[in-house]
Design an enzyme around this catalytic site. Structure first.
Site, PDB file in Angstrom:
ATOM      1  N   ASP A 189     -78.399  25.154 -35.560  1.00 17.36           N
ATOM      2  CA  ASP A 189     -77.485  24.086 -35.956  1.00 17.36           C
ATOM      3  C   ASP A 189     -76.798  24.462 -37.269  1.00 17.36           C
ATOM      4  O   ASP A 189     -75.579  24.405 -37.392  1.00 17.36           O
ATOM      5  CB  ASP A 189     -78.293  22.782 -36.090  1.00 17.36           C
ATOM      6  CG  ASP A 189     -77.409  21.577 -36.375  1.00 17.36           C
ATOM      7  OD1 ASP A 189     -76.201  21.640 -36.072  1.00 17.36           O
ATOM      8  OD2 ASP A 189     -77.926  20.570 -36.885  1.00 17.36           O
ATOM      9  N   CYS A 219     -80.593  16.986 -45.257  1.00 13.72           N
ATOM     10  CA  CYS A 219     -81.612  16.939 -46.288  1.00 13.72           C
ATOM     11  C   CYS A 219     -81.000  17.307 -47.631  1.00 13.72           C
ATOM     12  O   CYS A 219     -79.933  17.921 -47.682  1.00 13.72           O
ATOM     13  CB  CYS A 219     -82.705  17.941 -45.936  1.00 13.72           C
ATOM     14  SG  CYS A 219     -82.006  19.565 -45.701  1.00 13.72           S
ATOM     15  N   TYR A 249     -83.607   9.726 -33.239  1.00 14.51           N
ATOM     16  CA  TYR A 249     -83.367  11.154 -33.496  1.00 14.51           C
ATOM     17  C   TYR A 249     -84.202  12.036 -32.572  1.00 14.51           C
ATOM     18  O   TYR A 249     -85.425  11.996 -32.615  1.00 14.51           O
ATOM     19  CB  TYR A 249     -83.695  11.409 -34.972  1.00 14.51           C
ATOM     20  CG  TYR A 249     -83.768  12.831 -35.463  1.00 14.51           C
ATOM     21  CD1 TYR A 249     -82.792  13.768 -35.142  1.00 14.51           C
ATOM     22  CD2 TYR A 249     -84.800  13.230 -36.311  1.00 14.51           C
ATOM     23  CE1 TYR A 249     -82.860  15.068 -35.639  1.00 14.51           C
ATOM     24  CE2 TYR A 249     -84.872  14.513 -36.818  1.00 14.51           C
ATOM     25  CZ  TYR A 249     -83.904  15.432 -36.473  1.00 14.51           C
ATOM     26  OH  TYR A 249     -83.972  16.698 -36.969  1.00 14.51           O
ATOM     27  N   HIS A 303     -83.437  19.197 -33.356  1.00 17.75           N
ATOM     28  CA  HIS A 303     -84.030  20.244 -34.201  1.00 17.75           C
ATOM     29  C   HIS A 303     -85.469  20.595 -33.841  1.00 17.75           C
ATOM     30  O   HIS A 303     -86.156  21.248 -34.619  1.00 17.75           O
ATOM     31  CB  HIS A 303     -83.968  19.836 -35.692  1.00 17.75           C
ATOM     32  CG  HIS A 303     -82.563  19.691 -36.201  1.00 17.75           C
ATOM     33  ND1 HIS A 303     -82.123  18.576 -36.887  1.00 17.75           N
ATOM     34  CD2 HIS A 303     -81.493  20.493 -36.103  1.00 17.75           C
ATOM     35  CE1 HIS A 303     -80.854  18.716 -37.209  1.00 17.75           C
ATOM     36  NE2 HIS A 303     -80.441  19.895 -36.733  1.00 17.75           N
TER      37      HIS A 303
END
Ligand code: ADP
Ligand code: SF4
Length: 696
Positions: free
Chosen positions: A263, A28, A167, A170
């Protein structure tokens, strides 16, 4: 010379080929769909710096996956294609592949902008503080979701992307929510057994391949371990089973751990680079497809060993590519000492959480590529080669001196203490912050290589000495000091009774003050990171520590850097007494002992805590008397003086406005960039802005 050739081998990913093994994984950046030109320039800079693959951040595929107020990418319909094309063009210009991370965020979406009901495998509260739930998807919803994903993949191909992601990571995406039993309580063919929970992911991979697989690679981003032990998915159990079941279906495996805090672990809690390898190293043994992995990988030797040992095919990076977009080129050119290594502070992450453009402690040009035209490796040459003086060698002074030297000025850098680095060195002496030292190490090394830089240590300059040097342009980077009077967020007047105990500030603790016996109260009214670091540090030294804060949690700023839970849990585990929502009203005595009087922010009962030492972490005051005196001389025109006065005096860094180290580095860089620049532009603090289009 170490041999890094293996890092520069081309690797095939399905129908496309990456020119080397450097892979910027999706991250991001707070630019997204609102700031497409800034986004394209930032990603293009990575491609210019040698990354073979450059990815977007999360890209919402549909209004039911609206992440507002976070600013991510958007590919809801055809109208979003041109903005993303800017990025693919800027990445392709430098011979890199462009990757897009398609995402539907399920109940992690807010949908505050779209007002569309969020979707989830089973009904669940939204992941944001807003009392609303996502609806449990029925079969028709699942069919629709697959259709949206496929349509978005086709639009991604039209936008020029070479790699398209599915995806499941997360704990932020629908495929991941379907995969994890804690989110998926379905009793149909999409719930229950692992095969059922994986069904949607498999369908998405097949749909995507069918739609665009002829010319685009299909990547799968998957978190192999939730780092919850037996309470979550583990790499050696279901994590491995997922890889076995999908093995060669995706063209590329992008593997990591979840949640995001694990992560993107900070160096405060995870100092080792390569910290994910123990979880992800099995993946290559299971699949024949290339594997990319991350873990703050900045050491070229470690990179070579990860490739040679068959752990990874690609060196994945988000933060190391932010701190140094030119990392691959520097390795290829054997300029290892010039790498700006990420310090793992997560200031970059905080920007995403705040919905503002990315910034980086190590790389002040990050996010400024388009709007200010800054480049991480190039800066305009001096207009008129001349001498400049930088006073103070903290992060602001070091960065300013380095960039002025890069521009070709003769730089004199004067530092009052016996070492360079200022607050960076001081803070890195505290528990968990050792790696932050890289901010000064990098700059000091660079400055030492330059013959147009003269550094003077142990040289506190006063106004007279500055005048005697006769240098016409002065940058004052003398920093800021923590207040000793208790003034801060909660109290605009000094705390009464401070003379009854030993008072310390973080400056004292960082310079190694030895505190006496008895309870130490740390009063954190700043609510940043430092209060809890000091508490952790002193408790680790064996002191009896009590942490009092005006905030409702310990160090609320660290929520933005994804550390808050670890911070507070760490203090609890160390036996630090924690008092939240409390203001220190004053100090008083009870039965001959001095203590702090705590007032509850919400009108609860007052409390009194015995206290032998009080550490005040409230606010800082700029330490800039030199600047004020020089400015005064300028205002008086220096007429009463025999020596000429400097033509310009510029205040930078914490002396200008106390803030994060990232702010100080930025300020130092800005000072150097704007020196001798168009005065009108500088005065107005102008930068380019992306104006909303009036198109519908
Ligand atoms: P910043 O974050 O703005 O760089 P720091 O507090 O980290 O600020 O660094 C300021 C540095 O300036 C410190 O190392 C301090 O020793 C030095 N300094 C302060 N006053 C003077 C002075 N008059 N002359 C030279 N150095 C100074
Ligand atoms: Fe690394 Fe900190 Fe820069 Fe993020 S802000 S890339 S963590 S140095």
């Amino acid at each position: 010379m170490p041999n890094y050739d293996v890092l520069f081998e081309a690797v095939k990913i399905g129908p496309v080929t990456a020119k080397n093994r450097f892979y910027q994984v999706p991250h991001c950046c707070g630019m997204g769909h609102l700031r497409p030109q800034a986004h394209a320039a930032m990603r293009g800079m990575k491609a210019q710096g040698g990354w073979a693959v450059v990815s977007t951040e999360e890209t919402e595929i549909h209004p039911s996956s609206d992440l507002s107020p976070a600013v991510e990418q958007r590919l809801w319909d055809e109208r979003d294609i041109p903005a993303l094309q800017l990025m693919t063009q800027s990445v392709h210009e430098h011979g890199a592949l462009a990757a897009i991370e398609l995402v539907h965020n399920g109940h992690h979406s807010s949908n505050l902008y779209s007002r569309t009901p969020a979707l989830a495998p089973s009904s669940r509260s939204l992941d944001i503080i807003y009392p609303k739930q996502a609806r449990a998807m029925d079969k028709a919803d699942i069919r629709e979701f697959r259709r949206w994903h496929k349509a978005a993949a086709i639009r991604a191909k039209q936008a020029g992307f070479d790699i398209v992601y599915v995806y499941a990571g997360h704990e932020m995406s629908l495929p991941h929510h379907f995969l994890l039993p804690e989110y998926n309580q379905r009793i149909d063919e999409y719930g229950g057994s692992l095969e059922n929970r994986l069904r949607l992911t498999k369908e998405l991979l097949q749909d995507t391949q069918e739609a665009i697989g002829d010319s685009c690679a299909v990547a799968f981003r998957f978190a192999v371990d939730q780092m919850l032990g037996s309470d979550g998915m583990q790499a050696h159990e279901e994590g491995r089973a997922v890889v076995e079941m999908l093995a060669d279906i995706p063209d590329l495996w992008d593997v990591n751990v979840s949640g995001w805090g694990n992560d993107s672990a900070t160096s405060r809690f995870q100092p080792d680079s390569g910290y994910q390898t123990e979880y992800t190293k099995f993946v290559k043994q299971v699949t024949n497809k290339p594997v990319v992995g991350v873990g703050r990988l900045t050491s070229p030797d470690m990179m070579v060993s990860l490739i040679k040992q068959g752990v990874l095919d690609f060196i994945g990076a988000a933060r190391p590519s932010i701190a140094d977009p030119f990392l691959p080129n520097k390795i290829q050119q054997q300029r290892i000492e010039e790498i700006r290594e990420c310090i793992g502070c997560n200031v970059c992450v905080s920007c995403d959480n705040l919905g503002v453009p990315i910034r980086c402690t190590q790389n002040p040009t990050m996010g400024e590529e388009w709007r200010r035209g800054w480049h991480p490796e190039k800066i305009a040459a001096a207009k008129t080669p001349q001498s400049v003086l930088v006073v103070g060698a903290g992060p602001a002074g070091l960065e300013c001196a380095l960039q002025l030297a890069n521009r070709g000025y003769e730089v004199v850098l004067s530092e009052a203490s016996k070492q360079l680095g200022g607050r960076v060195i001081s803070e890195s002496n505290l528990k968990g912050l050792a790696i932050w030292r890289r901010v000064s190490d990098y700059r000091i090394y660079q400055l030492q290589q330059m013959d147009n830089v003269n550094i003077y240590l142990d040289s506190a300059l006063d106004v007279q000495q500055v005048l005697e040097l006769g240098i016409e342009h002065v940058f004052v980077a003398t920093g800021a000091l923590w207040r000793k009077d208790g003034i801060g967020r909660s109290s605009r007047t000094p705390i009464l009774g401070l003379d009854q105990v030993a008072i310390y500030t973080p400056d004292d603790i960082m310079s190694g003050a030895s505190l006496g016996p008895g309870p130490i109260v740390i009063y954190d009214d700043e609510q940043g990171y430092l209060g809890s670091v000091v508490a952790d540090h002193l408790s680790d030294l064996g002191h009896d520590v009590i942490f009092v804060t005006s905030a409702s949690i310990v160090s609320p700023f660290t929520e933005l850097t994804l550390e808050q839970k670890q911070v507070q849990r760490g203090l609890v585990a160390q036996g630090v007494g924690i008092y939240t929502n409390k203001i220190i009203a004053n100090l008083s005595q009870k039965s001959g002992h001095v203590g702090v009087d705590l007032k509850c922010e919400y009108g609860g009962e007052d409390q009194w805590l015995a206290c032998a030492s009080l550490v005040l972490v409230t606010e800082r005051e700029s330490a800039s008397p030199l600047y004020e005196q020089l400015q005064q001389l300028q205002e008086d025109n220096g007429t009463s003086l025999p020596t000429p006065i400097p033509m310009s005096v510029t205040l930078i860094g914490d002396a200008l406005a106390p803030g994060l180290i990232a702010d100080a580095v930025f300020s130092g860089h800005q000072g150097a960039q704007e020196f001798e620049a168009d005065p009108e532009r500088v005065q107005q603090g102008l930068f380019k802005r992306e104006m909303p289009s009036l198109k519908t």
